[in-house]
Write an enzyme that holds these catalytic residues in place. Structure first.
Site, mmCIF file in Angstrom:
data_model
loop_
_atom_site.group_PDB
_atom_site.id
_atom_site.type_symbol
_atom_site.label_atom_id
_atom_site.label_comp_id
_atom_site.label_asym_id
_atom_site.label_seq_id
_atom_site.Cartn_x
_atom_site.Cartn_y
_atom_site.Cartn_z
ATOM 1 N N GLU A 193 0.797 -1.226 0.000
ATOM 2 C CA GLU A 193 0.000 0.000 0.000
ATOM 3 C C GLU A 193 0.833 1.282 0.000
ATOM 4 O O GLU A 193 0.423 2.279 -0.588
ATOM 5 C CB GLU A 193 -0.924 0.016 1.237
ATOM 6 C CG GLU A 193 -2.073 -0.961 1.167
ATOM 7 C CD GLU A 193 -3.179 -0.496 0.228
ATOM 8 O OE1 GLU A 193 -3.059 0.608 -0.347
ATOM 9 O OE2 GLU A 193 -4.147 -1.246 0.039
ATOM 10 N N SER A 226 -30.489 -16.558 55.714
ATOM 11 C CA SER A 226 -29.638 -16.797 56.894
ATOM 12 C C SER A 226 -28.170 -16.483 56.655
ATOM 13 O O SER A 226 -27.337 -16.771 57.525
ATOM 14 C CB SER A 226 -29.770 -18.262 57.325
ATOM 15 O OG SER A 226 -31.088 -18.562 57.728
#
Length: 726
Positions: free
Chosen positions: A86, A345
């Site tokens: 590129e 609990s």
């Protein structure tokens, strides 16, 4: 020829003026046309495990997915091929390559159409940030943006922008997302053919997509390989071999992990591209697979949530917010690790721990499990029965409600609430009262995990971390002392001595202190366990708070918790007993040390763990201490009414200890149940469905449906009803 001085001076002034003009023009243009945001549609966030594996990804506002990477995280061959194909002069030009532009313009004039674009990587980034029309004006705009990029960013930063912004077809941007989408790998581990294809794909991503046009993709890939061969980056033999290979796509078989955690983190950090969590990929996958099995046995519309915490680092290693993120019938999108529910609990251990710290009890203090009204509050045990005299350790292990409220009343709900807040733990209630001790408040799984972790860490509560680097998704508390190192060890010791009688032999033997809880109305089922190295917290129930009658925390959540522990690595750390925890011989009924009790007042001797040797007297039911080593008045009256006191010794009724009323068991999971009571085995007769039973193990394969279990000693009997499923 040498110019006259005046001429040279004029030229210098002209050059300075032109430079100033150009600088002013550039400054003006930059002010009027500043660089657009790098990610105008917001970040496309990816949430990853501590190992970098993707847990879940989120698109930007346009639905585009990208996984941002840095240069060192990308395969070097891909970078080399990209620059060669590129923009060979990328690291040398000022943002545009004049020779490439002139060549492209000449080709356009000769052929009448675009032959080569002449765009550098910087110009391509400029076009991605600020799209323009394909015109002369658009090209000048692109050049200006490229110059701006070169001014503001380094070459490596511009190249990194390209790696993360380049389009790769559909809603995929960036090389990392493309590598994952097409090849089920990361950009760090691309093959040469994969790298070559991803180099060319951004040129025309809709036309070169390998999943739609494999032959076109192959031809373009080979074009890149040919260019690399011509440039000397690929040898002839490698080029011939690679160019003959077909385009091979792979699809990842990974499922979304911790999707609800990822959603929370995306909302918490909306501007981050990558969020690295503390999640251990292996453990998270194991927990997810386990919950697939758990789902099969859950009632309809029920869900489950699991947290796994590393005690040493406070890091969350696994986070499962719902049982199945894909099953909307189970309220899949409701995160039950964060949902505020009644804890049942599960707060009891901390009430006992605080009472030990304040010198109210030791581990074997005598408590009164008898009918009693505390002001206008009359608690009941889950099985509706009373045991009379019972020690703190037994009351905690059996999760008895009345003795707990007796201690809570002596401690004071306001004191408990204040200490919780001081440790950074905020329970959800308007005003603290005695009902808080039995679940009359609200909290969530994250908070419970943080609290139980403290039992293995000398009572210290610290923030649970779920994001690497110290950030938190949901802050829990600042580092603080919830319990002393002495009481936290005693609570850990008491809870770790609770046996899970219906468990098979674990894969890894470890010491686990654990507690279950069932909220009022059977809406929530909890089990939280802490080993020296890990904390595992489990919630099971319906997110819409509909009751699931007949189930308990011990039967629903506890098996999941132990199964999760089986998925964790072995651990070598131990919870060491502090030197200030002293084992002392104490006497009932007074509760004080044997050495401080007259022989005639010492009816029953027990070894208790104490804090610094402190042995407080026994509590009356109303919270006062007994005097003169006598039996608590209300307990003595109850014993006399029940006629079970003889020569000062309370004779406890027989009680089945290994099985709770209403438990459900599945033969596919459990083979047998141990039959245990609080009496010597030689004195107890067992009956199953009212028939004599001589074995100490109940074989589930022999029964189905409701089963009645009875244990008798003389004329006294205790009974439990369970349900056995195929």
């Amino acid at each position: 020829m040498k110019l006259p001085f005046t001429t040279r001076s004029s030229l210098l002034k002209l050059a300075a003026g032109m430079s100033a003009f150009l600088i002013l023009m550039a400054w003006t243009l930059n002010s009027v046309f500043p660089l657009p945001p790098l990610y105008p549609d917001g970040p496309a966030t990816v949430v990853v495990s501590r190992e970098g594996e993707v847990l879940r990804s989120f698109g930007d506002r346009q639905g585009v997915h990208r996984y941002n990477v840095t240069l060192p995280e990308v395969d070097p061959f891909y970078i080399e091929a990209l620059l060669n194909y590129e923009d060979r002069w990328f690291y040398h030009h000022p943002g545009f390559n004049p020779f490439s532009i002139l060549r492209a313009a000449f080709q356009w004039l000769i052929h009448g159409h675009v032959v080569s674009g002449g765009s550098t990587l910087t110009m391509q980034v400029a076009r991605l940030l600020d799209p323009h029309e394909r015109s002369v004006a658009g090209k000048f705009k692109q050049l200006w943006r490229a110059l701006q990029l070169e001014w503001y960013y380094s070459k490596d930063e511009i190249l990194t922008l390209y790696l993360n912004l380049a389009p790769f077809g559909g809603n995929i941007a960036g090389v990392e997302a493309a590598a994952d989408r097409y090849f089920a790998t990361s950009a760090r581990h691309l093959t040469k053919n994969e790298a070559a294809l991803l180099v060319v794909l951004p040129q025309k991503p809709s036309l070169y997509r390998p999943d739609r046009y494999p032959e076109v993709a192959k031809a373009m890939r080979n074009k890149v390989l040919s260019r690399l061969h011509d440039s000397g980056l690929l040898k002839e033999q490698a080029f011939q071999y690679l160019s003959q290979e077909p385009v091979e796509l792979r699809q990842s078989d990974r499922v979304q992990l911790a999707p609800l955690l990822s959603r929370t983190l995306k909302q918490t950090y909306p501007d981050q591209h990558v969020i690295t969590t503390t999640i251990n990929d292996t453990i998270q996958q194991r927990v997810a697979r386990l919950l697939v099995k758990v789902k099969r046995d859950l009632p309809v519309h029920s869900s489950a949530a699991v947290l796994v915490v590393d005690n040493q680092t406070t890091e969350i290693l696994a986070y499962q917010g719902s049982v199945d993120f894909q099953d909307d019938s189970r309220f899949a999108h409701v995160d039950m690790t964060q949902a505020v529910r009644s804890p049942g609990s599960t707060l009891k251990p901390f009430i006992y721990g605080m009472a030990i710290d304040r010198g109210i009890i030791h581990t074997e203090s005598l408590l009164s499990d008898i009918p009693f009204t505390f002001y206008d509050y009359k608690p009941q045990n889950l099985n509706g029965r009373f045991q009379g005299a019972v020690s703190v350790s037994e009351a905690l292990k059996q999760s008895l409600n009345i003795p707990l409220i007796q201690v809570f009343n002596a401690l004071g709900p306001d004191v408990f609430d204040a200490q919780m807040k001081q440790a950074g733990i905020q329970l959800d209630h308007e005003k603290a009262n005695l009902t808080v001790g039995l679940g009359g408040t609200g909290t969530n799984l994250m908070t419970l995990a943080s609290m139980y972790r403290s039992l293995a860490m000398s009572g210290q509560v610290s923030p649970l971390r779920v994001v690497k680097g110290g950030a938190q998704a949901v802050p829990v508390a600042n580092e603080a002392q919830l319990l002393s190192k002495e009481s936290s060890w005693m609570v850990f010791h008491m809870l770790s001595s609770i046996s899970a009688s219906d468990r098979v032999v674990p894969r890894v033997r470890r010491e686990i202190a654990w507690k279950t809880g069932t909220s009022y109305g059977y809406r929530d089922f909890w089990s939280v366990g802490v080993s020296p190295g890990y904390t595992v917290a489990v919630w099971v129930g319906r997110p819409d708070a509909t009751p699931v009658v007949g189930y308990l925390g011990a039967t629903r959540a506890a098996p999941v918790m132990f199964d999760v522990f089986d998925q964790l690595p072995e651990e070598k750390r131990r919870v060491e007993q502090p030197e200030t925890v002293i084992r002392k011989l104490i006497c009932w009924p007074g509760g004080r040390a044997k050495s401080a009790t007259a022989d005639e007042d010492c009816f029953n001797q027990k070894y208790a763990f104490t804090r610094n040797g402190l042995t407080p007297p026994t509590l009356e039911s109303d919270g006062d201490f007994v005097r003169h080593d006598h039996w608590p008045e209300s307990l003595s009256i109850w014993h006399q009414q029940r006629k079970i006191i003889s020569q000062g010794h309370p004779e406890l009724e027989i009680a089945i200890q290994s099985i709770k009323n209403g438990q459900h068991y599945y033969r596919s999971q459990i083979r047998q149940l141990k039959l245990e009571s609080n009496k010597p085995a030689s004195e107890v007769l067992w009956y199953i469905n009212h028939q004599p039973y001589e074995q100490q193990q109940l074989l589930l394969a022999d029964y189905s449906g409701e089963v009645v279990i009875t244990a008798c000693q003389g004329q006294q009997c205790d009974q439990r009803k369970i349900v056995i499923h195929r």
